[in-house]
Design an enzyme around this catalytic site. Structure first.
Site, short mmCIF file in Angstrom:
data_model
loop_
_atom_site.label_atom_id
_atom_site.label_comp_id
_atom_site.label_asym_id
_atom_site.label_seq_id
_atom_site.Cartn_x
_atom_site.Cartn_y
_atom_site.Cartn_z
N HIS A 223 0.84 -1.20 0.00
CA HIS A 223 0.00 0.00 0.00
C HIS A 223 0.88 1.25 0.00
CE1 HIS A 223 -1.76 -3.32 2.48
NE2 HIS A 223 -2.51 -3.36 1.41
N GLU A 284 -2.59 -5.02 -6.01
CA GLU A 284 -3.49 -5.58 -5.00
C GLU A 284 -4.78 -6.08 -5.64
OE1 GLU A 284 -4.21 -2.68 -1.97
OE2 GLU A 284 -4.96 -4.11 -0.52
#
Lengths: 340, 340
Positions: A223, A284
């Protein structure tokens, strides 16, 4: 070649999730536990679960290979005990191995560790070794908070983690620091807990001397590194106040950030403040944010577009898309070298 | 005029900290508690504590007025019980009131709340009212985690917080969401806990409907909004997945970010993705990061420089430096109007 370092099997066949459901029920009901059997999942079910999701998106977006691990939110290390976690982790990892066997061009495996609150991380070393040596995996996901949002484990710089790091170094595999779902109502999983964990891990690495003890240990913080690149000045300043060496020496020889940041200005910041050699392409997908950005008309998590639209040179983009991953995951480089 | 919305009294006279030390000792030692008396601090001690710190820096950097509150890390709501917290909070707030009386041009007060783990937030309403009505304060610092890193309180959208919000609305004062020190070894206070709390609070606001219930409630999230601007695409996407209205409608009518981001690229991102009307100038000085950035030769927390160096228009800079603060803190506008 474009390697996505961060993909989870969020679309596993129903039988897989059904087993987990029964396993959890069985914790309170011995009759359910007694009837619990490993799920039978056909190759076709696996193909189907991927063809309309990860594989379709790989093709549509033009990425080649995903470093693939079990669904992060479903690791849920806080549920049950060490045995619960081991059974579930082995099952999840075996399923990833089947995916990789069916689509060796598209997926390479990273394992979930059988962590459990209060259980020494050393106990996860055997499953890591099995996954690397027997299943051909190239790394692991390491949960810094097996309690699921209560943060009861020691910081990642604590010596209790060292046996696991020793095994990682021995096997020459990196870990992605990745929490699972949150059972603390304060923390939304993908909106708070994930990002907080990334930030927390980075700060722990600043506080400690982990990479003096393990100069070849490699950690991927997903992230986009949580809040770290946005607060890069704060972290440089805190390192200085804590009398640590500059971050580039102290942490950034060993720590890497992925590109799971879902808008152009965020990616531009990441590329501006973090050295290019510390950035690995990741999306992701299929994951936390599945919609289309009304401002761009493209999927939020189509992070390849942001890298492509950035001001980087073609050579720099290649490093982010593939070169850095080869360096951080040497077993991947070996695989691809052997396959070439 | 330049209003710094985020300053803490991190340099309070020794007698103040000594009292706290004895108060904490007294929790375990009745003899110490029996001898505990409120500290005697002279006006000169207060002047001295500020002249070489906040006042010197205000002059050097060219800022005018600091919205000033007790040292955040010393609130430590997790220590002792409700009475401990109330005694300490009143003392801290009274000291801020003396600062503001001595330097009415330079400081305006914001209070610490007497929160305590497990104690209903409603119990903090009386001290808030005292500070606003009797001491002339214009806002409060609200700790979303009085446990100090264990996150045992309900999320900020929980109804248990509502009586405090009702009082804030009645008094027309905003709160800055600000945690205190961390007693969880996972979380470095200023490097992880602060930033995580900012991110966590924002995500809680997305999840709930707090601002439907309190359309005039105003919340400042410090440290540039934690990780939020960097992950603005993620939050827009999560709001969409959670079937919430767009962030601008759902949260950003009521939530404001300060500019405590200690490098130019971070500030540039903040100014790019967050509407100008939601950004308040803040520096957190003297605070979390006290050193000089070797890359610029200036203090990391001299955030005025970053705003000035940004691409904003002069009118936009004025809104960030003063106009927005007047809107978020109407009692400040009233004070300055009266003083003008």
């Amino acid at each position: 070649m474009i390697i996505d370092c961060h993909g989870h099997y969020t679309t596993a066949p129903a039988g897989h999730d059904k087993f987990r459901e029964q396993q959890i029920k069985g914790l309170d009901d011995p009759a359910v536990m007694a009837r619990l059997v490993l799920p039978k999942i056909s190759d076709d079910e696996i193909r189907e679960s991927l063809e309309n999701a990860q594989l379709k998106l790989q093709r549509a977006r033009g990425t080649d290979l995903t470093i693939f691990s079990p669904r992060a939110s479903a690791m849920a290390h806080h549920i049950g005990n060490e045995e619960t976690s081991l059974t579930w982790s082995r099952l999840c990892n075996d399923l990833i191995a089947r995916v990789c066997a069916l689509y060796p061009e598209n997926f390479v495996g990273v394992c979930q560790l059988p962590q459990s609150p209060g259980v020494p991380p050393a106990h996860s070393a055997a499953e890591l070794e099995r996954c690397v040596k027997e299943l051909g995996f190239i790394g692991c996901n390491l949960n810094p908070d097996p309690s699921g949002g209560h943060w009861t484990a020691p910081p990642l710089i604590d010596k209790s983690w060292y046996p696991l790091y020793e095994k990682m170094v021995e096997l020459d595999v990196p870990a992605m620091v990745h929490v699972s779902s949150s059972c603390n109502p304060c923390f939304h999983a993908t909106g708070a807990h994930y990002i907080n964990a990334d930030t927390t891990a980075f700060m722990q690495f600043i506080q400690g001397d982990l990479f003096k003890d393990f100069p070849s240990l490699r950690i991927v913080i997903p992230h986009g590194g949580g809040a770290v690149p946005y607060h890069w000045g704060r972290y440089r300043g805190l390192a200085d106040m804590l009398k640590r060496p500059p971050l580039i020496e102290h942490v950034m020889q060993n720590v890497f950030f992925d590109t799971c940041v879902y808008h152009q200005p965020g990616i531009d910041l990441l590329l501006k403040v973090i050295p290019i050699e510390n950035i690995l392409f990741g999306s992701e997908m299929v994951g936390a944010v599945r919609g289309i950005d009304p401002e761009t008309g493209h999927y939020f998590d189509d992070t390849k577009r942001y890298i492509e639209a950035s001001a980087l040179s073609a050579a720099e983009k290649r490093r982010i898309f593939a070169g850095n991953a080869m360096r951080v995951y040497p077993r991947l480089a070996a695989k691809l070298g052997a396959g070439a």
